[in-house]
Design an enzyme around this catalytic site. Structure first.
Site, mmCIF file in Angstrom:
data_model
loop_
_atom_site.group_PDB
_atom_site.id
_atom_site.type_symbol
_atom_site.label_atom_id
_atom_site.label_comp_id
_atom_site.label_asym_id
_atom_site.label_seq_id
_atom_site.Cartn_x
_atom_site.Cartn_y
_atom_site.Cartn_z
ATOM 1 N N HIS A 131 42.903 -56.281 64.791
ATOM 2 C CA HIS A 131 41.592 -56.754 65.255
ATOM 3 C C HIS A 131 41.760 -57.949 66.210
ATOM 4 O O HIS A 131 41.237 -57.937 67.328
ATOM 5 C CB HIS A 131 40.743 -57.152 64.033
ATOM 6 C CG HIS A 131 39.387 -57.682 64.377
ATOM 7 N ND1 HIS A 131 38.237 -56.926 64.235
ATOM 8 C CD2 HIS A 131 38.973 -58.871 64.864
ATOM 9 C CE1 HIS A 131 37.198 -57.643 64.615
ATOM 10 N NE2 HIS A 131 37.616 -58.829 65.001
ATOM 11 N N GLU A 132 42.507 -58.940 65.776
ATOM 12 C CA GLU A 132 42.670 -60.140 66.609
ATOM 13 C C GLU A 132 43.446 -59.807 67.885
ATOM 14 O O GLU A 132 43.171 -60.352 68.947
ATOM 15 C CB GLU A 132 43.354 -61.260 65.828
ATOM 16 C CG GLU A 132 42.567 -61.744 64.598
ATOM 17 C CD GLU A 132 41.121 -62.098 64.888
ATOM 18 O OE1 GLU A 132 40.799 -62.464 66.037
ATOM 19 O OE2 GLU A 132 40.289 -61.978 63.962
ATOM 20 N N HIS A 153 41.011 -58.604 70.440
ATOM 21 C CA HIS A 153 40.372 -59.709 71.174
ATOM 22 C C HIS A 153 41.348 -60.275 72.201
ATOM 23 O O HIS A 153 40.974 -60.581 73.337
ATOM 24 C CB HIS A 153 39.978 -60.833 70.207
ATOM 25 C CG HIS A 153 38.746 -60.561 69.394
ATOM 26 N ND1 HIS A 153 37.550 -60.190 69.961
ATOM 27 C CD2 HIS A 153 38.521 -60.620 68.055
ATOM 28 C CE1 HIS A 153 36.638 -60.036 69.003
ATOM 29 N NE2 HIS A 153 37.204 -60.284 67.830
ATOM 30 N N HIS A 157 41.618 -58.228 75.293
ATOM 31 C CA HIS A 157 40.437 -58.401 76.145
ATOM 32 C C HIS A 157 40.695 -59.543 77.144
ATOM 33 O O HIS A 157 40.322 -59.468 78.317
ATOM 34 C CB HIS A 157 39.231 -58.726 75.257
ATOM 35 C CG HIS A 157 37.902 -58.353 75.850
ATOM 36 N ND1 HIS A 157 36.723 -58.441 75.155
ATOM 37 C CD2 HIS A 157 37.556 -57.893 77.067
ATOM 38 C CE1 HIS A 157 35.723 -58.057 75.917
ATOM 39 N NE2 HIS A 157 36.204 -57.716 77.087
#
Ligand code: ZN
Length: 677
Positions: free
Chosen positions: A467-468, A471, A474
């Site tokens: 998940h991290e 980010h 991105h």
């Protein structure tokens, strides 16, 4: 000091090993003076062009935010009393600068002049978007209001901020104010040993015999989930459900705060010309308007409710037949659900954990990145803040640098809990064509390996890491060169979790799991039978969990868009929402709104729906990969081109449309959650 102060060196990677608390104040003296001078110059510059106005302002403020970002980062991962003191001392200087910048009317006029200048017609999409966002944010910050309205706007903002703090303080105080001393150990039957030990220690600390139970989550949740004494569960449930309400101490009652917050929010939205606070909140989000959100929530509710009802019926049956609980009450739900889950999918999280060893998991994560984007993750070196920290670089197929990231995986003293991604330096393309590559922090709080063995992660921790990293990608894969819309900058709040939740999906793929697991002792990959059990348990009660989120989201949106305080009550509205979407109906003395800090004290007002909204986007984006299993690289390239790489330079709706060739659909989320029609 200037020459040797590492916080004033922007020539390369941050010099983390050298930054000391005494560098902070002097660095800010220089950087704030520079930034303030740049603001004064920008207020006056004529003629206004991108180069004469935006670039110098960006230059000065970027240096300030970068230096302060390093300080904030160290405060979070290497906290010491001296660092905390220096941080707290300087924080108001930064806050005041930021507030003044957002309300600077002269700058607002300059931006307006630039936006309507002849030169602006030639701006590319990122520059136009920076201008649009900036003008919008000035307006939402009250820059266009005059005289009395502006004063009233500022007063409302201040009162709302105080009320929000009061609201959450009341919840905390009401939580802390309650406890129950249990003298008879038989009442604790079912509670895990560590919970009992903590309760025993808490009683001892008060100089009492027995076990002190509280409403804090580490005690409350285990009691609701494991305590066999139904009356004990009810006692704690009732105390928790009535926190900060008229049933408790008057000074902690949030009833009046709720009414006042809603009234002030409506007034604030009205001053800015919005029909409701929800319209104001959604002005910066991907959703079009409150009706758009309501339609989304109700559509999902209509599809999820039959599954939720089935979950409820099953649970009632199991509770009656196996547990002897005739009328399933609110304080039976977690208890019965846990017993049912045990009966149905018994496997141990502890067994699963033995397979996820650190080097394998990282290798698996990097392999996914390579497959999706054709980028290699290579070890790199940089000054770091702790020996635990590792540093990596992302290279394209030609070996060119795309970006770099720090990875700080393990918990330690002085490090804030949780997991997060933060940006250290954003991508920027300068006038001479030179590129500043992105730099990010990935921080987790996992446990270390014992006795030289590699660390092992629970499946949940692996998912957190992915998940991290989502980010992080991105930020790292952005192709945008304008600071204001590069990476996650300028991305709508209800779309920002798309890239992160997207990455979580790979932790459930059999083909990837084999490559990212090796038993800590035997080296064997995850066995298929264990995987099947994990998969079966994944969607346990997802219908019930979904409608619960929809209940909160719908309540929040209606409260901020259609609520009429003269003719309605907050509790009556919540009851109507439950009639519409819920399958579990708490007792009428439940005061959930009085504890709903997300929307009354946090940033989620008229935004709670964002959780589900982003989940639809991430599931649907992932489905594009499922639909073309042989074209992962091509789909990955499109995903980067149209979504990840675009940053905030284009709206999330347009990004999604460009990637999928259509608007988002909830089908993939329903399928992934086991609720396909
Ligand atoms: Zn996230």
């Amino acid at each position: 000091m200037t020459a040797t102060n590492p916080l004033l060196d922007f020539s390369g990677l941050p010099r983390f090993a050298e930054i000391r608390p005494e560098h902070i104040g002097p660095a800010l003296d220089v950087l704030l003076a520079d930034a303030e001078a740049a603001v004064v110059a920008a207020e006056r510059v004529q003629p206004v062009s991108w180069e004469s106005f935006v670039v110098p302002l960006d230059d000065a403020t970027e240096r300030l935010w970068r230096a302060w970002g390093q300080v904030g980062h160290l405060q979070a991962v290497m906290n010491t009393p001296a660092l905390r003191e220096a941080y707290n001392q300087n924080l108001p200087r930064i806050t005041n600068f930021g507030t003044a910048l957002g309300q600077n009317v002269a700058l607002f006029r300059q931006y307006q002049t630039l936006a309507s200048s002849a030169g602006a017609t030639g701006f590319d999409a990122p520059r136009r978007k920076v201008l649009d966002n900036t003008l919008r944010d000035f307006r939402l910050g009250g820059a266009e209001l005059d005289g009395a309205d502006k004063a009233r706007f500022t007063a409302i903002k201040e009162e709302l901020s105080a009320l929000g703090a009061r609201f959450s303080q009341n919840v905390l105080d009401a939580t802390d104010a309650w406890s129950l001393l249990v003298q008879d150990e038989a009442r604790l039957a079912g509670l895990p040993q560590d919970v009992r030990a903590a309760a025993r220690a808490a009683a001892e600390k008060d100089g009492k015999d027995g076990w002190k139970l509280t409403l804090q989550m580490p005690c409350y949740l285990p009691v609701q989930t494991y305590a066999e004494d139904r009356n004990l569960r009810e006692t704690l449930y009732r105390a928790s459900a009535q926190r900060a309400s008229e049933f408790g101490e008057g000074s902690l009652d949030n009833s009046g705060n709720i009414d006042r917050i809603l009234a002030l929010r409506a007034e604030l939205a009205g001053l800015l010309g919005f029909a409701s606070y929800a319209d104001y909140s959604i002005a910066t989000k991907m959703a079009q308007d409150p009706a758009d959100v309501l339609a989304f929530l109700r559509d999902l509710a209509a599809r999820a409710k039959p599954f939720a009802r089935q979950d409820r019926v099953e649970l009632e049956q199991f509770a009656r037949d196996t547990l002897g609980l005739d009328h399933l009450q609110a304080w039976d739900l977690a208890f019965a659900a846990d017993k049912l889950k045990q009966a149905r999918y018994s496997y141990s999280e502890q067994d699963v954990k033995q397979y996820f060893t650190e080097p394998k998991v990282l290798g698996g994560l990097f392999a996914v990145i390579e497959q999706l984007y054709g980028l290699r993750v290579q070890p790199d070196s940089a000054p770091v803040w702790h020996d635990d920290v590792r540093f990596f670089r992302l290279e394209d197929a030609q070996g060119a640098l795309v970006g770099q990231f720090y990875l700080d995986l393990y918990a330690r003293e002085g490090k804030r809990g949780g997991a997060w991604m933060d940006d250290c330096r954003n991508r920027r393309v300068r006038a001479d064509g030179s590129v500043q590559t992105p730099l990010v922090y990935l921080v987790c709080n996992f446990g270390r390996g014992a006795d030289g063995a590699p660390a092992t992660f629970s499946h949940n921790e692996v998912t957190t890491l992915f998940h991290e990293m989502g980010h992080g990608l991105h930020q790292l894969l952005t192709r945008i060169g304008e600071l204001g819309v590069a990476g996650i900058n300028g991305v709508e709040w209800d779309a920002v979790e798309l890239p992160s939740q997207f990455m979580e999906n790979f932790c459930w793929e059999w083909s990837h799991l084999q490559g990212m697991t090796a038993h800590v002792e035997t080296g064997e990959p995850l066995p298929r039978a264990l995987y099947e059990k994990m998969l079966a348990a994944r969607n346990f009660h997802s219908g019930m969990a979904t409608v619960r989120q929809l209940e909160f989201g719908l309540f929040d949106m209606l409260l901020h868009s259609q609520f009429e305080p003269q003719q309605d009550s907050v509790l009556a509205l919540l009851e109507r929402v439950r009639e519409e979407v819920a399958v579990n109906h708490p007792p009428e003395w439940n005061r959930f709104p009085h504890q709903f800090s997300h929307i009354f004290a946090g940033g989620y007002a008229a935004g709670y729906y964002s959780y589900k909204w982003a989940e639809v986007l991430s599931a649907d984006a992932y489905a594009a990969f499922e639909e073309a299993p042989d074209a992962v690289a091509a789909t990955g390239a499109r995903f980067r081109d149209e979504i990840i790489g675009r940053g905030g330079s284009r709206s999330a709706a347009e990004n999604f449309q460009a990637f999928r060739g259509r608007a988002p659909s909830i089908d993939a989320l329903l399928r992934h959650s086991g609720m396909a029609g």
